[in-house]
Enzyme design. Structure first.
Site, PDB file in Angstrom:
ATOM      1  N   PRO A  61       0.808  -1.230   0.000  1.00 48.69           N
ATOM      2  CA  PRO A  61       0.000   0.000   0.000  1.00 48.69           C
ATOM      3  C   PRO A  61       0.837   1.275   0.000  1.00 48.69           C
ATOM      4  O   PRO A  61       0.462   2.270  -0.630  1.00 48.69           O
ATOM      5  CB  PRO A  61      -0.832  -0.123   1.285  1.00 48.69           C
ATOM      6  CG  PRO A  61      -0.944  -1.599   1.518  1.00 48.69           C
ATOM      7  CD  PRO A  61       0.354  -2.173   1.057  1.00 48.69           C
ATOM      8  N   THR A  83      -2.228  -9.272  -8.892  1.00 54.03           N
ATOM      9  CA  THR A  83      -3.004 -10.014  -9.885  1.00 54.03           C
ATOM     10  C   THR A  83      -3.039 -11.492  -9.512  1.00 54.03           C
ATOM     11  O   THR A  83      -2.021 -12.072  -9.131  1.00 54.03           O
ATOM     12  CB  THR A  83      -2.386  -9.845 -11.284  1.00 54.03           C
ATOM     13  OG1 THR A  83      -2.456  -8.470 -11.654  1.00 54.03           O
ATOM     14  CG2 THR A  83      -3.124 -10.675 -12.316  1.00 54.03           C
ATOM     15  N   ARG A  88     -18.744   3.766 -41.141  1.00 54.07           N
ATOM     16  CA  ARG A  88     -19.519   4.856 -40.556  1.00 54.07           C
ATOM     17  C   ARG A  88     -19.671   5.974 -41.582  1.00 54.07           C
ATOM     18  O   ARG A  88     -18.670   6.527 -42.057  1.00 54.07           O
ATOM     19  CB  ARG A  88     -18.821   5.385 -39.305  1.00 54.07           C
ATOM     20  CG  ARG A  88     -19.470   6.622 -38.680  1.00 54.07           C
ATOM     21  CD  ARG A  88     -20.816   6.337 -38.063  1.00 54.07           C
ATOM     22  NE  ARG A  88     -21.292   7.471 -37.282  1.00 54.07           N
ATOM     23  CZ  ARG A  88     -22.452   7.501 -36.663  1.00 54.07           C
ATOM     24  NH1 ARG A  88     -23.282   6.463 -36.733  1.00 54.07           N
ATOM     25  NH2 ARG A  88     -22.795   8.566 -35.966  1.00 54.07           N
ATOM     26  N   GLU A 133       4.342  -2.220 -12.789  1.00 48.56           N
ATOM     27  CA  GLU A 133       5.669  -2.713 -13.137  1.00 48.56           C
ATOM     28  C   GLU A 133       6.566  -1.600 -13.683  1.00 48.56           C
ATOM     29  O   GLU A 133       7.284  -1.758 -14.664  1.00 48.56           O
ATOM     30  CB  GLU A 133       5.555  -3.890 -14.110  1.00 48.56           C
ATOM     31  CG  GLU A 133       4.819  -5.051 -13.446  1.00 48.56           C
ATOM     32  CD  GLU A 133       4.645  -6.248 -14.345  1.00 48.56           C
ATOM     33  OE1 GLU A 133       5.525  -6.467 -15.193  1.00 48.56           O
ATOM     34  OE2 GLU A 133       3.644  -6.957 -14.196  1.00 48.56           O
TER      35      GLU A 133
END
Length: 396
Positions: A146, A176, A280, A375
């Site tokens: 933390p 993770t 589009r 990282e």
């Protein structure tokens, strides 16, 4: 010049023919992971992101194990021993679907398995690596805390000897796979310096709490690890771990996968924008015919190909044994920034549709906010490169 001598127009999906230099084996690995991703991951990832989790992480782990991507760059112990470029290609194809899915593979193989492979005893390697490679066992990597992110040397997690045992106390954050892992590689400060420990997650005193309400990397399990008097035998220590350089070397392996992964996310956003612009219609024609849209697509094309070239060159250096950790910093900083630019432009081309999960661009854009941070933040990698070229450290 005769027609026979005309140069073919570049492929919009590989403008600089980066993949043209791949070996047959590398192309086979690319195609295998790409086909798996298109079949098993892409149809589900928007729902997983919407739900904020992976509904069946163990099933996914088994699928990744069968695919052979867990620890595929490692030698022996059930691992494939593939080249660095081959592993990078796998990361690229996975992150072209979603960063969270590439993170699942990176944390298992480049962090947890690499730590065991580099620093573990033969008994530890034989016990864990074959089952992790097969996806039968899930691992996580506990370094960040933390209050200790970019400065891991300030970690507060402690391991102290108590007779023949070790006792660990502390908290790890943003981990993770933490709450679905069977084993956690936990880094702790000891009287001997920073050491790594293998912590089975059913050990008394170990708790993993899922982190909810994430707005990024939602197709992923992220957890807090709490170690409260976790008692481990001496055999849990990774005997080869010695100082902060040990976990940082594992992070370099994972960052290398991010270099390729970011290139995959950039490619996916560019491709989505190119497809959308061609279908589009506004003011009576496809928006791909407007100058501003073409300018955006040209900028995206350049970023996508620069990222692909950077990833491949670093991979070739790695396979040749000439990859310095600052090469990986270069790749992480440049490729993630390129991917962020591409995702942002792709979102703008999609207009209001770009904010929905019907299209992948905002999902990638949000994920890349995490990829830019974990990282090694952009700032940390910039300072790493600054030190490399000036010889002066700005960290302390």
């Amino acid at each position: 010049m005769s027609d026979a001598h005309k140069v073919a127009a570049p492929d919009p999906d590989d403008f600089l023919e980066v993949d043209g230099s791949l070996s047959p084996e590398e192309r086979d690995i690319r195609d295998t992971v790409r086909e798996f991703s298109a079949r098993e991951l892409a149809p589900n990832v928007a729902d997983w992101f919407d739900a904020g989790t992976i509904p069946d992480p163990r099933g996914l782990a088994k699928s990744f194990g069968d695919l052979g991507v867990f620890g595929m760059h490692l030698d022996g112990y059930g691992c494939a021993g593939a080249s660095a470029v081959s592993y990078g290609l796998a990361c690229r194809e996975l992150e072209a679907v979603d960063s969270g899915l590439r993170s699942f593979v990176s944390v298992q193989g480049s962090l947890a398995m690499t730590a065991i492979h580099k620093f573990g005893s033969e008994e530890q390697k034989n016990t864990w690596l074959p089952r992790m490679a097969a996806g039968e066992v899930i691992g996580c990597f506990g370094l960040t805390e933390p209050d200790s992110g970019s400065d891991p040397g300030s970690m507060r997690t402690r391991a102290r000897r108590d007779g023949a045992d070790w006792v660990l106390d502390g908290t790890k954050m943003w981990i993770t796979n933490g709450s679905v892992a069977d084993v956690a590689v936990v880094w702790a400060a000891t009287e001997e310096g920073v050491r790594g420990f293998l912590v089975p997650t059913d050990t008394p005193g170990f708790t993993a709490n899922v982190i909810h309400k994430k707005l990024s990397l939602r197709a992923s399990v992220t957890s807090e690890l709490v170690l409260d008097g976790v008692r481990l035998p001496d055999s849990a220590l990774l005997p080869g771990s010695n100082g902060l350089g040990s976990p940082l070397s594992c992070l370099t392996e994972a960052r290398y996968g991010i270099v390729w992964g970011a290139a995959g996310a950039a490619r996916a956003c560019y491709r989505a924008a190119l497809d959308y612009a061609g279908t589009r219609e506004q003011f009576g024609r496809a928006i791909s015919g407007f100058q501003l849209t073409q300018s955006k697509l040209a900028d995206m094309l350049i970023d996508v190909n620069h990222a692909a070239l950077t990833a491949l060159q670093i991979g070739r250096l790695k396979d040749a044994g000439r990859c310095h950790h600052t090469h990986v910093s270069f790749g992480k900083l440049s490729c993630v920034a390129a991917a962020q630019r591409v995702a942002s432009e792709a979102r703008s081309i999609h207009g209001a549709n770009g904010i929905t999960l019907e299209y992948p661009v905002l999902r990638h854009m949000l994920n890349l906010e995490t990829v830019a941070t974990y990282e090694g933040t952009a700032e940390i990698h910039a300072l790493s490169l600054g030190q490399a070229v000036t010889g002066v450290s700005a960290f302390r």
